[in-house]
Write a protein that holds these residues in place. Structure first.
Motif, PDB file in Angstrom:
ATOM      1  N   ALA A  92       0.882  -1.306   0.251  1.00 27.51           N
ATOM      2  CA  ALA A  92       0.120  -0.007  -0.245  1.00 27.51           C
ATOM      3  C   ALA A  92       0.906   1.166  -0.090  1.00 27.51           C
ATOM      4  O   ALA A  92       0.656   2.194  -0.803  1.00 27.51           O
ATOM      5  CB  ALA A  92      -1.020  -0.055   1.190  1.00 27.51           C
ATOM      6  N   ALA A  93       1.954   1.080   0.848  1.00 28.19           N
ATOM      7  CA  ALA A  93       2.815   2.513   0.819  1.00 28.19           C
ATOM      8  C   ALA A  93       3.648   2.659  -0.355  1.00 28.19           C
ATOM      9  O   ALA A  93       3.451   3.899  -0.914  1.00 28.19           O
ATOM     10  CB  ALA A  93       3.791   2.157   1.693  1.00 28.19           C
ATOM     11  N   LEU A  94       3.961   1.614  -1.038  1.00 27.19           N
ATOM     12  CA  LEU A  94       4.896   1.831  -2.497  1.00 27.19           C
ATOM     13  C   LEU A  94       3.899   2.347  -3.635  1.00 27.19           C
ATOM     14  O   LEU A  94       4.333   3.261  -4.386  1.00 27.19           O
ATOM     15  CB  LEU A  94       5.268   0.462  -2.710  1.00 27.19           C
ATOM     16  N   ALA A 114      14.216  11.138   0.631  1.00 24.18           N
ATOM     17  CA  ALA A 114      13.243   9.912   0.363  1.00 24.18           C
ATOM     18  C   ALA A 114      12.159  10.156   1.413  1.00 24.18           C
ATOM     19  O   ALA A 114      11.126   9.868   1.168  1.00 24.18           O
ATOM     20  CB  ALA A 114      14.162   8.847   0.936  1.00 24.18           C
ATOM     21  N   LEU A 115      12.445  10.449   2.615  1.00 21.32           N
ATOM     22  CA  LEU A 115      11.401  10.916   3.516  1.00 21.32           C
ATOM     23  C   LEU A 115      10.466  12.017   3.017  1.00 21.32           C
ATOM     24  O   LEU A 115       9.279  11.857   3.279  1.00 21.32           O
ATOM     25  CB  LEU A 115      12.033  11.140   5.006  1.00 21.32           C
ATOM     26  N   GLY A 116      11.041  13.106   2.354  1.00 20.08           N
ATOM     27  CA  GLY A 116      10.305  14.178   2.049  1.00 20.08           C
ATOM     28  C   GLY A 116       9.252  13.659   0.975  1.00 20.08           C
ATOM     29  O   GLY A 116       8.173  14.117   0.919  1.00 20.08           O
ATOM     30  N   VAL A 162       2.854   9.063   3.477  1.00 20.70           N
ATOM     31  CA  VAL A 162       3.489   7.861   3.844  1.00 20.70           C
ATOM     32  C   VAL A 162       4.268   8.174   5.097  1.00 20.70           C
ATOM     33  O   VAL A 162       5.300   9.013   4.786  1.00 20.70           O
ATOM     34  CB  VAL A 162       3.920   6.744   3.074  1.00 20.70           C
ATOM     35  N   ILE A 163       4.157   7.450   6.182  1.00 26.00           N
ATOM     36  CA  ILE A 163       5.328   7.236   7.311  1.00 26.00           C
ATOM     37  C   ILE A 163       6.095   6.020   7.208  1.00 26.00           C
ATOM     38  O   ILE A 163       5.293   5.062   7.179  1.00 26.00           O
ATOM     39  CB  ILE A 163       4.445   7.646   8.674  1.00 26.00           C
ATOM     40  N   GLY A 216       1.089   5.551  19.753  1.00 23.40           N
ATOM     41  CA  GLY A 216       0.389   6.887  19.454  1.00 23.40           C
ATOM     42  C   GLY A 216       0.356   6.990  18.275  1.00 23.40           C
ATOM     43  O   GLY A 216       0.624   6.350  17.279  1.00 23.40           O
ATOM     44  N   THR A 217       0.249   8.186  17.598  1.00 25.06           N
ATOM     45  CA  THR A 217      -0.097   8.386  16.261  1.00 25.06           C
ATOM     46  C   THR A 217       1.212   8.904  15.735  1.00 25.06           C
ATOM     47  O   THR A 217       1.900   9.872  16.244  1.00 25.06           O
ATOM     48  CB  THR A 217      -1.095   9.789  15.953  1.00 25.06           C
ATOM     49  N   PRO A 218       1.920   8.505  14.785  1.00 25.16           N
ATOM     50  CA  PRO A 218       3.132   8.568  13.953  1.00 25.16           C
ATOM     51  C   PRO A 218       2.795   9.850  13.074  1.00 25.16           C
ATOM     52  O   PRO A 218       1.876  10.200  12.933  1.00 25.16           O
ATOM     53  CB  PRO A 218       3.369   7.515  13.334  1.00 25.16           C
ATOM     54  N   GLY A 219       4.073  10.471  12.893  1.00 27.52           N
ATOM     55  CA  GLY A 219       4.020  11.643  11.943  1.00 27.52           C
ATOM     56  C   GLY A 219       5.335  11.753  11.272  1.00 27.52           C
ATOM     57  O   GLY A 219       6.232  11.019  11.666  1.00 27.52           O
ATOM     58  N   PRO A 220       5.600  12.530  10.710  1.00 25.45           N
ATOM     59  CA  PRO A 220       6.894  13.084   9.811  1.00 25.45           C
ATOM     60  C   PRO A 220       7.942  13.183  10.963  1.00 25.45           C
ATOM     61  O   PRO A 220       9.034  12.724  10.828  1.00 25.45           O
ATOM     62  CB  PRO A 220       6.679  14.375   9.156  1.00 25.45           C
TER      63      PRO A 220
END
Length: 314
Positions: free
Chosen positions: A107-109, A180-182, A189-190, A243-247
């Motif tokens: 799903a992420a890819l 890559a993270l940006g 996507v996290i 908890g809720t993840p984020g960037p």
């Protein structure tokens, strides 16, 4: 099992169903004795030929899109075996209880391919295929490819640089990891597991590929479903506390990874920069990879002057 039962089994079964267990060779020999024309007569001829065909095709997995071989095991990951195939790698979970994590990667890819900036897609794998493989149980598999070659993980870099990496070499790795993270964060996507084994570098061309998106979150409010236990101390609190993840989660892990890679060789300014990305409260951390990249570039310019290419060897 008698001859009639053996013939019926061979005529109706797949290679995976016949030879999916640990005693595959013994099972083949037993069936071959039962269906051989010398024992079964003319009616065994067709079954014996099919048995030979099934035996030679074992280790082949078919999906709606392709046929993949498990003949070459290239790597054993945390959750899955990676088999070398012409398209890249076939990634097959070892335990069906991890099927949901393989689905997360697919799903992420897909999401990044659809919503990510095409210029930066080489920084992450491309999804070639995703399917369910049924034997006695159902296993999920992904076929993934990357455009870079001669890749090495940062875990290997750590092993070969036990006294720390020169910060000028770590700089280009950190910069490209932020790209890559940006890409991922703008696509929603996290990654959730920015760890040494999951960051691959191409030393000659200074390439970076962020792999293993099985731990990712790509739906609003989705939690990180699992961690790599041996790296537990590298996860921010929001992951461990469900908890809720984020960037800010990925940026904290990336900073911790790069800080650990440099070790005592990191100048104070870079250590303070990394520490600022790893504050206890997510709200106090950076949450924009592109903005953080601009800040890192400013700091690197103050420390080392204009950027210039530094050859790097493993």
């Amino acid at each position: 099992m008698n001859t009639d039962e053996a013939i019926a089994l061979v005529e109706g079964a797949s290679a995976e169903e016949l030879f999916g267990g640990a005693d595959a060779h013994q099972r083949y020999l037993r069936l071959a004795r039962l269906v051989h024309p010398d024992a079964a007569g003319p009616r065994g001829t067709k079954a014996f030929a099919r048995l030979a065909e099934l035996w030679h095709s074992r280790g082949t997995i078919r999906s709606a899109r392709g046929v993949y071989s498990t003949a070459v095991l290239d790597h054993r990951g945390d959750l899955a075996n990676l088999y070398k195939v012409p398209e890249g790698h076939l990634k097959l979970v070892r335990d069906p209880s991890c099927n949901d994590l393989m689905a997360r990667e697919a799903a992420a890819l897909r999401r990044m391919a659809e919503h990510g900036d095409p210029r930066y897609l080489p920084y992450v794998p491309r999804l070639v295929d995703a399917f369910r493989h049924k034997t006695d149980k159902v296993y999920r598999g992904n076929v993934i490819g990357v455009s870079a070659t001669n890749l090495h993980s940062l875990a290997e870099v750590q092993q070969r640089r036990p006294h720390g990496l020169d910060p000028r070499d770590a700089a280009w790795m950190w910069r490209r990891l932020l790209v890559a993270l940006g890409l991922a964060h703008r696509a929603g996507v996290i990654h959730g597991a920015v760890l040494p084994e999951h960051v691959l570098i191409e030393p000659d061309d200074h390439g970076v590929v962020l792999v293993d998106w099985c731990y990712s979150a790509s739906a609003p409010g989705e939690r990180i479903a699992a961690i790599v236990p041996r790296h537990r101390d590298q996860y921010p609190a929001e992951v461990l506390d469900r908890g809720t993840p984020g960037p800010y989660t990925d940026l904290a892990m990336a900073a911790g990874l790069m800080s650990g890679l440099m070790g005592e060789r990191a100048p104070k300014a870079l250590r303070r920069f990394a520490d600022g990305c790893r504050l206890a409260s997510p709200r106090q951390r950076p949450d924009d990879a592109w903005g953080l990249l601009a800040e890192l570039d400013e700091l690197l310019h103050r420390l080392y002057g204009p950027r210039k290419f530094r050859p790097f060897t493993i």
